[in-house]
Design a protein around this motif. Structure first.
Motif, PDB file in Angstrom:
ATOM      1  N   ASN A 149      44.534  38.508  25.370  1.00  0.00           N
ATOM      2  CA  ASN A 149      45.545  39.007  26.319  1.00  0.00           C
ATOM      3  C   ASN A 149      46.328  40.177  25.738  1.00  0.00           C
ATOM      4  O   ASN A 149      46.634  41.138  26.448  1.00  0.00           O
ATOM      5  CB  ASN A 149      46.525  37.890  26.690  1.00  0.00           C
ATOM      6  CG  ASN A 149      45.937  36.946  27.719  1.00  0.00           C
ATOM      7  OD1 ASN A 149      44.885  37.215  28.284  1.00  0.00           O
ATOM      8  ND2 ASN A 149      46.608  35.825  27.940  1.00  0.00           N
ATOM      9  N   ALA A 150      46.671  40.074  24.436  1.00  0.00           N
ATOM     10  CA  ALA A 150      47.441  41.165  23.811  1.00  0.00           C
ATOM     11  C   ALA A 150      46.643  42.474  23.846  1.00  0.00           C
ATOM     12  O   ALA A 150      47.223  43.564  23.928  1.00  0.00           O
ATOM     13  CB  ALA A 150      47.794  40.787  22.371  1.00  0.00           C
ATOM     14  N   ASP A 161      52.588  42.078  21.078  1.00  0.00           N
ATOM     15  CA  ASP A 161      51.979  43.346  21.496  1.00  0.00           C
ATOM     16  C   ASP A 161      53.049  44.246  22.080  1.00  0.00           C
ATOM     17  O   ASP A 161      54.141  43.783  22.415  1.00  0.00           O
ATOM     18  CB  ASP A 161      50.857  43.092  22.513  1.00  0.00           C
ATOM     19  CG  ASP A 161      51.363  42.494  23.816  1.00  0.00           C
ATOM     20  OD1 ASP A 161      52.115  43.185  24.526  1.00  0.00           O
ATOM     21  OD2 ASP A 161      51.030  41.319  24.108  1.00  0.00           O
ATOM     22  N   ILE A 206      52.947  31.848  34.349  1.00  0.00           N
ATOM     23  CA  ILE A 206      51.690  32.357  33.772  1.00  0.00           C
ATOM     24  C   ILE A 206      50.908  31.293  33.013  1.00  0.00           C
ATOM     25  O   ILE A 206      49.738  31.485  32.722  1.00  0.00           O
ATOM     26  CB  ILE A 206      51.915  33.592  32.861  1.00  0.00           C
ATOM     27  CG1 ILE A 206      52.870  33.265  31.729  1.00  0.00           C
ATOM     28  CG2 ILE A 206      52.376  34.791  33.657  1.00  0.00           C
ATOM     29  CD1 ILE A 206      52.961  34.387  30.712  1.00  0.00           C
ATOM     30  N   HIS A 244      46.729  31.250  37.473  1.00  0.00           N
ATOM     31  CA  HIS A 244      47.827  32.143  37.853  1.00  0.00           C
ATOM     32  C   HIS A 244      47.670  33.493  37.152  1.00  0.00           C
ATOM     33  O   HIS A 244      47.501  33.570  35.945  1.00  0.00           O
ATOM     34  CB  HIS A 244      49.188  31.545  37.488  1.00  0.00           C
ATOM     35  CG  HIS A 244      50.314  32.454  37.890  1.00  0.00           C
ATOM     36  ND1 HIS A 244      50.866  32.429  39.148  1.00  0.00           N
ATOM     37  CD2 HIS A 244      50.930  33.450  37.218  1.00  0.00           C
ATOM     38  CE1 HIS A 244      51.793  33.374  39.223  1.00  0.00           C
ATOM     39  NE2 HIS A 244      51.856  34.011  38.068  1.00  0.00           N
ATOM     40  N   THR A 266      49.408  39.992  37.133  1.00  0.00           N
ATOM     41  CA  THR A 266      49.062  41.397  37.328  1.00  0.00           C
ATOM     42  C   THR A 266      47.795  41.463  38.159  1.00  0.00           C
ATOM     43  O   THR A 266      46.984  40.543  38.124  1.00  0.00           O
ATOM     44  CB  THR A 266      48.762  42.099  35.989  1.00  0.00           C
ATOM     45  OG1 THR A 266      48.047  41.206  35.178  1.00  0.00           O
ATOM     46  CG2 THR A 266      49.993  42.585  35.301  1.00  0.00           C
ATOM     47  N   GLY A 292      42.860  33.919  35.153  1.00  0.00           N
ATOM     48  CA  GLY A 292      44.113  33.156  35.051  1.00  0.00           C
ATOM     49  C   GLY A 292      43.905  31.803  34.397  1.00  0.00           C
ATOM     50  O   GLY A 292      44.610  30.850  34.705  1.00  0.00           O
ATOM     51  N   GLY A 348      43.230  31.623  30.791  1.00  0.00           N
ATOM     52  CA  GLY A 348      43.475  31.727  29.343  1.00  0.00           C
ATOM     53  C   GLY A 348      44.732  31.007  28.878  1.00  0.00           C
ATOM     54  O   GLY A 348      44.682  30.160  27.988  1.00  0.00           O
TER      55      GLY A 348
HETATM   56  P1  ADP Z   1      44.014  36.089  32.659  1.00  0.00           P
HETATM   57  O1  ADP Z   1      42.634  35.532  32.558  1.00  0.00           O
HETATM   58  O2  ADP Z   1      44.363  36.630  33.995  1.00  0.00           O
HETATM   59  O3  ADP Z   1      44.340  36.982  31.519  1.00  0.00           O
HETATM   60  P2  ADP Z   1      45.888  34.225  31.522  1.00  0.00           P
HETATM   61  O4  ADP Z   1      46.131  32.805  31.888  1.00  0.00           O
HETATM   62  O5  ADP Z   1      45.419  34.494  30.127  1.00  0.00           O
HETATM   63  O6  ADP Z   1      44.884  34.775  32.579  1.00  0.00           O
HETATM   64  O7  ADP Z   1      47.216  35.018  31.779  1.00  0.00           O
HETATM   65  C1  ADP Z   1      47.920  34.843  33.009  1.00  0.00           C
HETATM   66  C2  ADP Z   1      48.690  36.107  33.357  1.00  0.00           C
HETATM   67  O8  ADP Z   1      49.729  36.312  32.407  1.00  0.00           O
HETATM   68  C3  ADP Z   1      47.838  37.350  33.300  1.00  0.00           C
HETATM   69  O9  ADP Z   1      47.192  37.574  34.537  1.00  0.00           O
HETATM   70  C4  ADP Z   1      48.857  38.425  32.954  1.00  0.00           C
HETATM   71  O10 ADP Z   1      49.445  38.893  34.140  1.00  0.00           O
HETATM   72  C5  ADP Z   1      49.928  37.693  32.167  1.00  0.00           C
HETATM   73  N1  ADP Z   1      49.814  37.930  30.707  1.00  0.00           N
HETATM   74  C6  ADP Z   1      49.237  37.098  29.796  1.00  0.00           C
HETATM   75  N2  ADP Z   1      49.345  37.603  28.551  1.00  0.00           N
HETATM   76  C7  ADP Z   1      50.005  38.773  28.660  1.00  0.00           C
HETATM   77  C8  ADP Z   1      50.429  39.770  27.719  1.00  0.00           C
HETATM   78  N3  ADP Z   1      50.201  39.669  26.406  1.00  0.00           N
HETATM   79  N4  ADP Z   1      51.102  40.857  28.218  1.00  0.00           N
HETATM   80  C9  ADP Z   1      51.343  40.960  29.536  1.00  0.00           C
HETATM   81  N5  ADP Z   1      50.961  40.054  30.475  1.00  0.00           N
HETATM   82  C10 ADP Z   1      50.304  38.973  30.044  1.00  0.00           C
END
Ligand code: ADP
Length: 372
Positions: free
Chosen positions: A272-273, A303, A316, A321, A324, A332, A334
């Motif tokens: 994600n970062a 990050d 999140i 969920h 973005t 959604g 992770g």
């Molecule tokens: P995804 O598979 O969409 O990345 P996650 O469950 O990992 O799903 O994350 C959920 C949401 O949280 C992402 O869609 C993103 O909008 C937000 N997010 C997660 N990590 C970050 C990050 N490091 N910086 C900004 N937004 C993040």
């Protein structure tokens, strides 16, 4: 027992009493309401129990020549714990009875000599208990089955999806070498991006499956080599090429946990970062810190990417969920996986983030008292 099959919803009662007259009176009073078995000694009662598994409720007289009712119940409890036991007794034995009820050996007692209403009430509550247990058992069995089916389904779907996906990636690579026309190259690039995304999703499902399976054993996690492996994995990721990675890991951290949980946590946070960087930032970074105190191992992934709005901070972590809608975002899953893994390890997760500035995810895993 000619009424046994016709009346399977009736209470199935075994009545033990050394006075034949009482047995006859019981049969006469309840033969239209219960499936009845009678025995005039504890031994005969035992023989009936081993022959008739349908018996649900046992009523026994307390005073019998060879053995008391309570002693009989104590003896059969380990072999027939599910039978509901009712004692027939006079007030002179009350202390024994209270003790037996408190120890769970007797469900109810009925005053002697019994009257029909007293028996009826006790048997009705005993039957309610039998039915409630039966219902709970069936529910439990169907839940276990549903869970196993779902598990098998997810496992086979994720594995059967990966093989053709890998073939598609191989074919895209071949095509990229052969094709010269720009429009086709652009299309291929898009197909590759979407295929990678699908592969990532399938991998997350496999990781989640492994995590929920509880199959891998605990071993000391070496954070330094775990991070090295992880960064190697991301080295060739198209989004990671112009990101500065900084790692800082305390020496001698040996956390005895299931490695698959730790890897899932680190992989999803670092991914994600990388994913949620600001595209035109000239100095993108991802900093990973692992430190240890006497109580906790703390993992921080920081990050300077797009950040998360404070209203979204709790959401999140929910399954599916996404906050973005960028091309980069995944399914959604992770952070849900991260949260589950942290819960299993008995730890906590905290997010500090400001839109436009970046995010810090802090995870604390207790060194002892872990649920895993
Ligand atoms: P995804 O598979 O969409 O990345 P996650 O469950 O990992 O799903 O994350 C959920 C949401 O949280 C992402 O869609 C993103 O909008 C937000 N997010 C997660 N990590 C970050 C990050 N490091 N910086 C900004 N937004 C993040």
């Amino acid at each position: 027992m000619e009424n046994k099959l016709n009346h399977k919803h009736w209470p199935h009662v075994l009545y033990i009493d050394d006075e034949e007259g009482n047995l006859d009176a019981f049969k006469a009073a309840f033969r239209r309401e219960y499936v009845i078995y009678t025995a005039n000694s504890a031994l005969e009662g035992l023989q009936l129990l081993s022959k008739h598994s349908d018996i649900q409720i046992i009523i026994s007289d307390q005073r019998m020549p060879q053995i008391t009712g309570v002693e009989f119940f104590q003896k059969i409890l380990p072999i027939y714990p599910e039978k509901v036991r009712i004692l027939l007794t006079g007030y002179s034995d009350i202390e024994v009875v209270i003790d037996a009820i408190n120890k769970g050996e007797v469900f109810r007692f009925i005053d002697k000599p019994w009257d029909q209403d007293g028996v009826r009430m006790a048997v009705r509550s005993a039957k309610d208990l039998v039915d409630a247990r039966e219902k709970a058992k069936k529910k439990h069995e169907s839940l276990v089955k549903a869970y196993k089916d779902l598990d098998r389904f997810v496992y086979s779907i994720s594995h059967d999806l990966r093989d053709p996906l890998m073939s598609i990636v191989g074919l895209i690579e071949l095509a990229e070498h052969e094709v010269t026309e720009q429009t086709a190259i652009d299309y291929l690039k898009m197909i590759r991006t979407m295929t990678n995304k699908l592969d990532h999703f399938v991998n997350q499902i496999i990781d989640y499956y492994k995590m929920a399976q509880n199959s891998s054993s605990e071993a000391p996690v070496d954070f330094k080599s775990c991070l090295e492996d992880l960064l190697m994995e991301f080295k060739y990721h198209p989004d990671a090429s112009n990101i500065r990675f900084e790692t800082e890991v305390d020496d001698n951290i040996a956390l005895h946990v299931r490695a698959v949980l730790m890897k899932s946590i680190m992989k999803n946070l670092v991914s994600n970062a990388i994913k949620y960087q600001k595209p035109d930032n000239p100095d993108k970074f991802v900093k990973i810190r692992v430190t240890k105190s006497s109580e906790h191992v703390t993992i921080q992934v920081e990050d300077n990417g797009i950040g998360v709005d404070s209203k979204q901070h709790d959401k999140i972590f929910e399954m599916f969920h996404r906050s973005t809608s960028s091309n980069n975002s995944g399914a959604g899953l992770g952070l849900y996986i991260v949260k589950e893994a942290v819960d299993i390890l008995g730890g906590t997760i905290r997010l500090e983030s400001e839109p436009g500035k970046g995010s810090v995810f802090t995870i604390k895993i207790p060194v002892r008292k872990m649920k895993s």
